[in-house]
Structures are given as structure tokens and as C-alpha cells.
Design a protein around this motif. Structure first.
Motif, mmCIF file in Angstrom:
data_model
loop_
_atom_site.group_PDB
_atom_site.id
_atom_site.type_symbol
_atom_site.label_atom_id
_atom_site.label_comp_id
_atom_site.label_asym_id
_atom_site.label_seq_id
_atom_site.Cartn_x
_atom_site.Cartn_y
_atom_site.Cartn_z
ATOM 1 N N LEU A 142 0.843 -1.205 0.000
ATOM 2 C CA LEU A 142 0.000 0.000 0.000
ATOM 3 C C LEU A 142 0.876 1.252 0.000
ATOM 4 N N LEU A 143 1.923 1.230 0.804
ATOM 5 C CA LEU A 143 2.823 2.386 0.837
ATOM 6 C C LEU A 143 3.481 2.586 -0.529
ATOM 7 N N LEU A 161 1.444 4.553 -2.756
ATOM 8 C CA LEU A 161 1.396 5.973 -2.406
ATOM 9 C C LEU A 161 2.704 6.679 -2.739
ATOM 10 N N ASP A 162 3.743 5.902 -2.977
ATOM 11 C CA ASP A 162 5.050 6.498 -3.279
ATOM 12 C C ASP A 162 5.260 6.681 -4.771
ATOM 13 N N ASP A 170 2.335 6.775 -10.611
ATOM 14 C CA ASP A 170 1.776 5.856 -11.614
ATOM 15 C C ASP A 170 0.862 4.821 -10.977
ATOM 16 N N LYS A 171 0.911 4.718 -9.640
ATOM 17 C CA LYS A 171 0.123 3.693 -8.949
ATOM 18 C C LYS A 171 -1.024 4.273 -8.126
ATOM 19 N N TYR A 172 -1.151 5.595 -8.132
ATOM 20 C CA TYR A 172 -2.224 6.204 -7.326
ATOM 21 C C TYR A 172 -3.585 5.592 -7.668
ATOM 22 N N PHE A 225 -4.883 2.798 -5.657
ATOM 23 C CA PHE A 225 -5.079 2.980 -4.225
ATOM 24 C C PHE A 225 -6.473 3.501 -3.924
ATOM 25 N N TRP A 269 -1.429 8.762 -16.566
ATOM 26 C CA TRP A 269 -1.875 8.142 -15.319
ATOM 27 C C TRP A 269 -2.844 9.081 -14.599
ATOM 28 N N PHE A 290 -7.385 11.588 -3.724
ATOM 29 C CA PHE A 290 -7.327 11.599 -2.258
ATOM 30 C C PHE A 290 -6.032 12.324 -1.900
ATOM 31 N N ARG A 305 -0.828 8.218 3.580
ATOM 32 C CA ARG A 305 0.442 7.628 4.018
ATOM 33 C C ARG A 305 0.537 7.699 5.537
ATOM 34 N N LEU A 339 -1.348 5.008 7.325
ATOM 35 C CA LEU A 339 -0.680 3.703 7.299
ATOM 36 C C LEU A 339 0.498 3.674 8.263
#
Lengths: 280, 280
Positions: free
Chosen positions: A184-185, A188-189, A192-194, A197, B259, B264, B270, B273
């Protein structure tokens, strides 16, 4: 490595006793694991094509891979890396989300039956009817007696499918809470993956223990001869992908798939082609 | 190589003037061609995932690959080798066979509309609504005036799809009659391929010239700005697979896929978490 070593034995299930980061039966790491998966591709393709070809004989055989696991356990990764090895023409993937209003009006297996693979196909369920005894149990979305009945109803349903030619491969992708936190972290880092989430994932994560209990009950109650469960250590993505690939391969091998014989006279047809009038 | 060089120019179509065994724009043979296709995989996967991610923003964009061609022209090979490069989760393949009794009761585009890809998907049609102006024309399965109307109806339909976010890539896999004969004979020479052979294929082959005319008319009449045709030389399977791969890639590039941004607060999530109570 024989993936069958991940078959869940009968009896009570304690998920805390099953390692999430182990790689039993495989010597080597990520690089060797990816190579081992790639090495399955040719035989997987051959067997899947035989299953596909068998449709033409009126056979009803097919395979159904059921993928369950907590958020980030890698259902999508298995679809991409393992199911992606198979000819997409013969694959049908269904991702089950929260039921729609229409689906809620029906029996919980209604939308599942609609998504079953046709003969010849490899069907894949990304989540499944098991959500109806997992998230539904954790959130109390149905009466306890209703949920209680569902385990038996699932077993009856799966036995009926097995009788109708469906080879069922049920995989629980087993990760640790710590690994989920890392994943999950990581989302958030990386901008491209937001999109992957969802803040609600953290709320669900707070119910980790409740989910584990729900999984343990479901695994125990639906671990049948007709449709046994495999618990796949999934903290290491490469190992998870490899194990599911091996499970697909081993189940396809067990089907003893043969190429259908010709239902026409081969020599007659060859003669027609050889002696045909000029075609242009 | 830019695959767009296979775009059919406007105006009358003479398929005999388009080489089936050429490999324009590519230096090298089978081995280099297969490597060039494999080299597309990473960018294809990245762009397809962006398209998939874009669903979450409410975008209606998607891609529809239409594959047409004579028997043995390689629609299945393109599915396996080219479409197989893309994450199967985001792909929906529909193979159109002879219409069922139910389908025959409906307008010819009814079954096509039902199979359209949802937003975010790469849809692939293995045969399509074009059969309704190809085999139907060759066999006289509809009145000439009906067929005549269908070209315009197809153009209207495809323009409507384009307006609704569908990028349409129409490929005619172009083989010679001689190459088809080789491929049919190869199926008869290998028991593993008998299941792919249908004696009716030889009957259809005898109408080669009629099919060519039907294709020429259809290509000319439906070669629109919104949905142009690409004629892909397909005697060499590796070149065919590569050209369709390049066409997919170039159309996805043209979509300028980004992307999606976070909807949020990344830092807040972050923090949730990092500071969570112990989870186990």
C-alpha cells in the motif's frame, strides 16, 4: 516443485501457521523463479489448445481458476504474468466487484453462474462467490444463518460444476499484514500507482483479524474433494506466479487432453485440394 | 517501420495490386520480426495499463481491433501472438460465428453492440459486422438492397462509436490463394491440426474471386476517416503479427494516455498507514 504441496489438508485451518514468505520446493530466487514460470509457457499453450480443440467433439470440459486474497495479494499480478501465458482466445476472466443493484436482487450464485466458462475455456474468477462468505461475514451484510447455509450451498454448487466437466482450482493468495502495508505504501510512493489505491483499503486492513477468521472458516468448510483449496504463499510475487502456473499446468496434465480425431476423410479432402480448379 | 503505411488510401480498391507476401518497412526476416514484436511488449503493456487506469476517472475511451480475413489468414495467430502481449485482464475477445437463431431475429448490429468493449478495455473482434456484407453477399443471404444499405449503416455505427470514445482499428489480413492452399494442406498433414480443418473451407475457397470482390467493395465503402482500414500483408505470419502489434501501439500512443491523478490526499493516507495501530 509440485504445486500440489500447497493443497490445504482437511480439517481446521490456522492461517498463521502457514508461512507467507516461504518458497517451498523451489531452489533459487526471483530471477530463477521468473525463468521457471516462462519455461512453463510452451506446455501450458499446448495443453490449453488441446482443451480448446476438444470443444469441437462436444466435450463439456473446462477449467475454472478461482483467485481469492486480501487487497494487494496479487490477483491482478497472477492475471498478467501467469494467465497471460495462455492464448487469450481461450481465456475468460471475470472480476467480481461489489454486487450491483440487479445482482443483489438475485441469489448470490446467480452472477457466478452467468460468468462460468463455456466448454473448452480456461475461466478465471478474480474474486468470486467466496466474497459472499468473506466480506459479507466481516461486515455482517447478511444474517449469520444465511452465511452459515452458504458454505454448503457453495459445496453443492461446486460439486455440480465438477460433475459437468469443470476442473476447479481454488487459490487463496496468502500474504502477511506487513507485506500488505509495504504494498500500500508503494502505491502511495509512485504517482503511476495512485489509481490502484483506495482509502477504503486501509479501513478494510484494520479488520485483518476478522478477515483471517472468515478465510479460515471458509477454507475449512469448502475444502472438498471435488474442489480443494490451495493456499499459495504470496509475499514473494515471483513465487506466487510460479505456483499458480504450476497448478494450472498440473491440472491440465491430469485432464489427459488428446487432439480430436478427424471427423472427415483426410485423403479425400487432400485430394480435393490437390486437384482443384485454379483459384484466384 | 510505421504500420500506418498499410492504411488503405481512399478510393476504389484492387486487392490484386496489394502484395500479400511483402514486408514493407522492415529489414530482416522471421527471427528479427519475432524479436521486433517482443520488443513492443513493454510499451504496449504500459499504455494498456494507462487505458485501464483511465476507467477510474469516468473516461469512456477504449480500443476496438477488428480482424477480418479469409480462412487461415491468421486471425487466431494474431490473437495468440499479438493480443497475447497485452494484460488479459483488460482484453475482451469476441469471435463471431454464423448467427444463432436468436441473433437472426435481430438487426445485424445487435450482437455487435452487445460485444463492444467497455471503457478502459482493448476489445478484439475475430470476424465482425463485416461478415454481414462479405459472406452474406457472396452467398446471397440477404437482398442486394439490404446489403447496399449496410455499408452506410456500418459507417454511421462506427462514427457513433468513435464519438463515444472508441478508437477503431480495422485490419484486413491479406493472403494469397496459393498461401491458403498451403495452410489447408498443412492442417491435413498434421493430426494435431485436424480439428482446425473443415471440409466446408474448400467450398468457400472455390468462391475466392467472389470474396475478393466483396472485400473490395466493403473496404472501399467503409474506409472512413473515423474508422479507416489497414490491409496487412499476411502470407508471412511474423510480419502480420508485427504489423498488427505496431498498429495497436501507434493507436495507443496517439491516445496520449496519462496516469490518473490521486483523488485523495496522498500524505494523509500515508500518515494513516504509518501511524496505524498494530494489524495482525
Amino acid at each position: 516443485m509440485t504445486a500440489h504441496l500447497h493443497r490445504l489438508p482437511p480439517g481446521p485451518v490456522d492461517l498463521t501457521s502457514i508461512a507467507t514468505d516461504a518458497t517451498p520446493g523451489f531452489e533459487g530466487g526471483k530471477k530463477q523463479g521468473a525463468a521457471a514460470l516462462a519455461a512453463l509457457a510452451d506446455e501450458l499453450a499446448d495443453l490449453q489448445e488441446r482443451l480448446w480443440a476438444e470443444r469441437s467433439t462436444g466435450s463439456r470440459r473446462r477449467l475454472l481458476l478461482v483467485l481469492q486474497g486480501m487487497d494487494t495479494s496479487g490477483k491482478g499480478g497472477v492475471l498478467r504474468h501467469t494467465v497471460g501465458l495462455v492464448d487469450p482466445q481461450g481465456v475468460r476472466i471475470t472480476s467480481f466487484k461489489a454486487p450491483t443493484d440487479e445482482e443483489k436482487q438475485h441469489y448470490f450464485l446467480w452472477r457466478i453462474r452467468k460468468a462460468l466458462p463455456q466448454p473448452g475455456y480456461v475461466g478465471v474468477f478474480d474474486r468470486s462467490h467466496y466474497e459472499d462468505v468473506l466480506i459479507v461475514r466481516v461486515h455482517g451484510l447478511a444474517e449469520p444463518e444465511t452465511i452459515e447455509r452458504r458454505y454448503d450451498e457453495i459445496n453443492d454448487f461446486e460439486a455440480e460444476l465438477a460433475d459437468d466437466g469443470v476442473v476447479i482450482v481454488k487459490c487463496m493468495l496468502h500474504i502477511s499484514a506487513a507485506e500488505q502495508k509495504e504494498r500500500l505504501l508503494a502505491r502511495l510512493d509512485n504517482p503511476d500507482k495512485y489509481w490502484k489505491f483506495n482509502p477504503g483499503d486501509i479501513d478494510e486492513r484494520a479488520r485483518w483479524g476478522d478477515y483471517r477468521t472468515a478465510y479460515e472458516v471458509a477454507l475449512e468448510r469448502t475444502n472438498t474433494e471435488a474442489a480443494p483449496w490451495y493456499v499459495v504463499p504470496s509475499d514473494k510475487k515471483w513465487y506466487r506466479n510460479l505456483v499458480v502456473g504450476r497448478l494450472l499446468l498440473e491440472h491440465l496434465r491430469d485432464m489427459e487432453l488428446e487432439w480430436p480425431p478427424a471427423d472427415f476423410d483426410v485423403d479425400v479432402q487432400r485430394g480435393r485440394l490437390v486437384e482443384e480448379a485454379p483459384v484466384s
